[in-house]
Design an enzyme around this catalytic site. Sequence first.
Site, PDB file in Angstrom:
ATOM      1  N   GLU A   1      88.413 -20.021  29.718  1.00 30.96           N
ATOM      2  CA  GLU A   1      89.217 -20.344  28.529  1.00 30.96           C
ATOM      3  C   GLU A   1      90.648 -19.839  28.626  1.00 30.96           C
ATOM      4  OE1 GLU A   1      85.786 -19.426  25.519  1.00 30.96           O
ATOM      5  OE2 GLU A   1      87.700 -19.375  24.483  1.00 30.96           O
ATOM      6  N   SER A   2      90.854 -18.807  29.419  1.00 31.99           N
ATOM      7  CA  SER A   2      92.192 -18.244  29.564  1.00 31.99           C
ATOM      8  C   SER A   2      93.106 -19.157  30.376  1.00 31.99           C
ATOM      9  CB  SER A   2      92.094 -16.870  30.230  1.00 31.99           C
ATOM     10  OG  SER A   2      91.349 -16.980  31.429  1.00 31.99           O
TER      11      SER A   2
END
Lengths: 254, 305
Positions: free
Chosen positions: A53-54
């Site tokens: 997700e980063s």
Amino acid sequence: MSDLDYTDTELMITRAALELRNDDTVLVGVGVPNLACNLAKRTHAPDLQMIYESGTVDSNPDALPLSIGDPVLATGARSIVPMYEGFSRYLQSGRIDVGFLGGAQIDKRGNINSTVIGDYDDPKVRLPGSGGACEISSNAHRTLIITPHQKRRFPEEVDFITSPGYVEGREEMGLRGGPEAVITDKAVMKFDDNGEMYVDTLHVGVTRDEVQEATGWEVQFADDVTETPTPDDEEIRLIREKLDPDGIYTGGGD
Amino acid sequence: MTKVTDLANAISGAVDDGDSVYLGGFTHLIPFAAGHEIIRQEYEDLHLMRATPDLVFDQMIAAGCASAVTFSWAGNPGVGSLRAFRRAVEDGVPNEITIDEYSHFGLVSRLFAGARDMPFVPLRSLVGSSLPEHNDSIRTVKNPFAPDEQVCVVPPLNPDVSIVRGQRASPEGDAHLWGITGDVVDAAFAADTVVLCVEEIVDTETLRSDPNRTEIPGTVVDYVVEAPYGSHPSYTQGYYGRDNAAYLEWDEMSKTHESTQEWLDEWVYGVEDRREYVEKLGAERLLDLEPTHDYAEPIDMGRYA
């Protein structure tokens, strides 16, 4: 079957790894999902591409990341993109095959709550909230849910839908995929054509009554419920020696 | 023109009580030094904004700086709950805060719109979840090109102030960032006033030797601050690692409002600035966070004169 004693967490990791295919692109979370993906990569799915997700794309971490934004996920990655591009160009565009989710509550239609227990405006327990979980359940082609099997975690309806499962009109809303499997420490559940959860396999030594006891609605079972495959020695060795040598996620607590 | 100043001056110049203040960074490049300076300067009634509130918001909320929080995931990454955030939401300690909650994509879509002056941004999620029932800024519209389709939209987010970090910047505020950039760049473009904190201030030629790496141009930056180790216990890629032990320790230290205040007394009010904080951390702890070198291959921009 392994001669070694394996823990519930190790079984969940190996069972989740089995759901992953070599050509999959998977949106990974830390902890058990991260271990499952790395195990699959070292066994049957060496080409598995891990996205976080980063915004790190095709990470190959040298060490166990303790957060999804850990620097070991950035060094040597195929690419790193800003958050907006990760969620739009990769997830919303349909380029993510599999997403992993957990949550405080999961109901029989695969809706997940990771926002509040009780009333939203006057919560009993305030949980962290969606993060990317709403997007993962809405846009990944398949979602895998991993959670301990406890009655309070499996209510008939969740208090708050953070991540929609088979909600009415899911397809008409333009949502892709849906939950594929729920992997717990007692069983593996799948979903029927009506979007209702049923028990597909039971772990060794677990009875139907035990699963029913830990579930907040009348559980359906497949006609041909079988026994969940157990980890083999090589998988256990990889988890203990290579993937989580300090036992951060797999040591104790079982 | 140089925009270089010190952190205390940048914060007092940029921030007023009641402002909306976005702190950029996804796990990486979190502006802890700036958050601590806001606490030291005893701001009140701030509307704090970031995708992942993290420990820095826990500390600012515990210090009584916040009256509202806009966010999409409020936890201690890799550890568990944010205890001070929960005390504020569940029990109104030390004061009530209102929350304005999104999913990650919902929140970064708001920044995307804010950075580009778009009236709204559509997204293919949030429908089917309970979030729109509790947030009037998440609405649905008919797709004008396919009227049967309902699409979720969110409005632009334009903070009064954004505080962002990068690895290095010129005195004019052009900044090189690498590693995970998260929400940082849109946060800078969306805000009225931007405070840029970096590990190092370097000369303009160094910045201009690699313009593709200049994620934030000085044209959107108002204050430039050199704050080495200003991300700790978060990290700066290539400079130092994430202090995972500090995130675990925070879970213990923040168990009660009183123990949290003791921590603030020691580590925020009890030090004059970031330099004192870093000295107090000690060389051993910082050396443990040092990565080994792993340089990118240089590129050839060519010179065409």
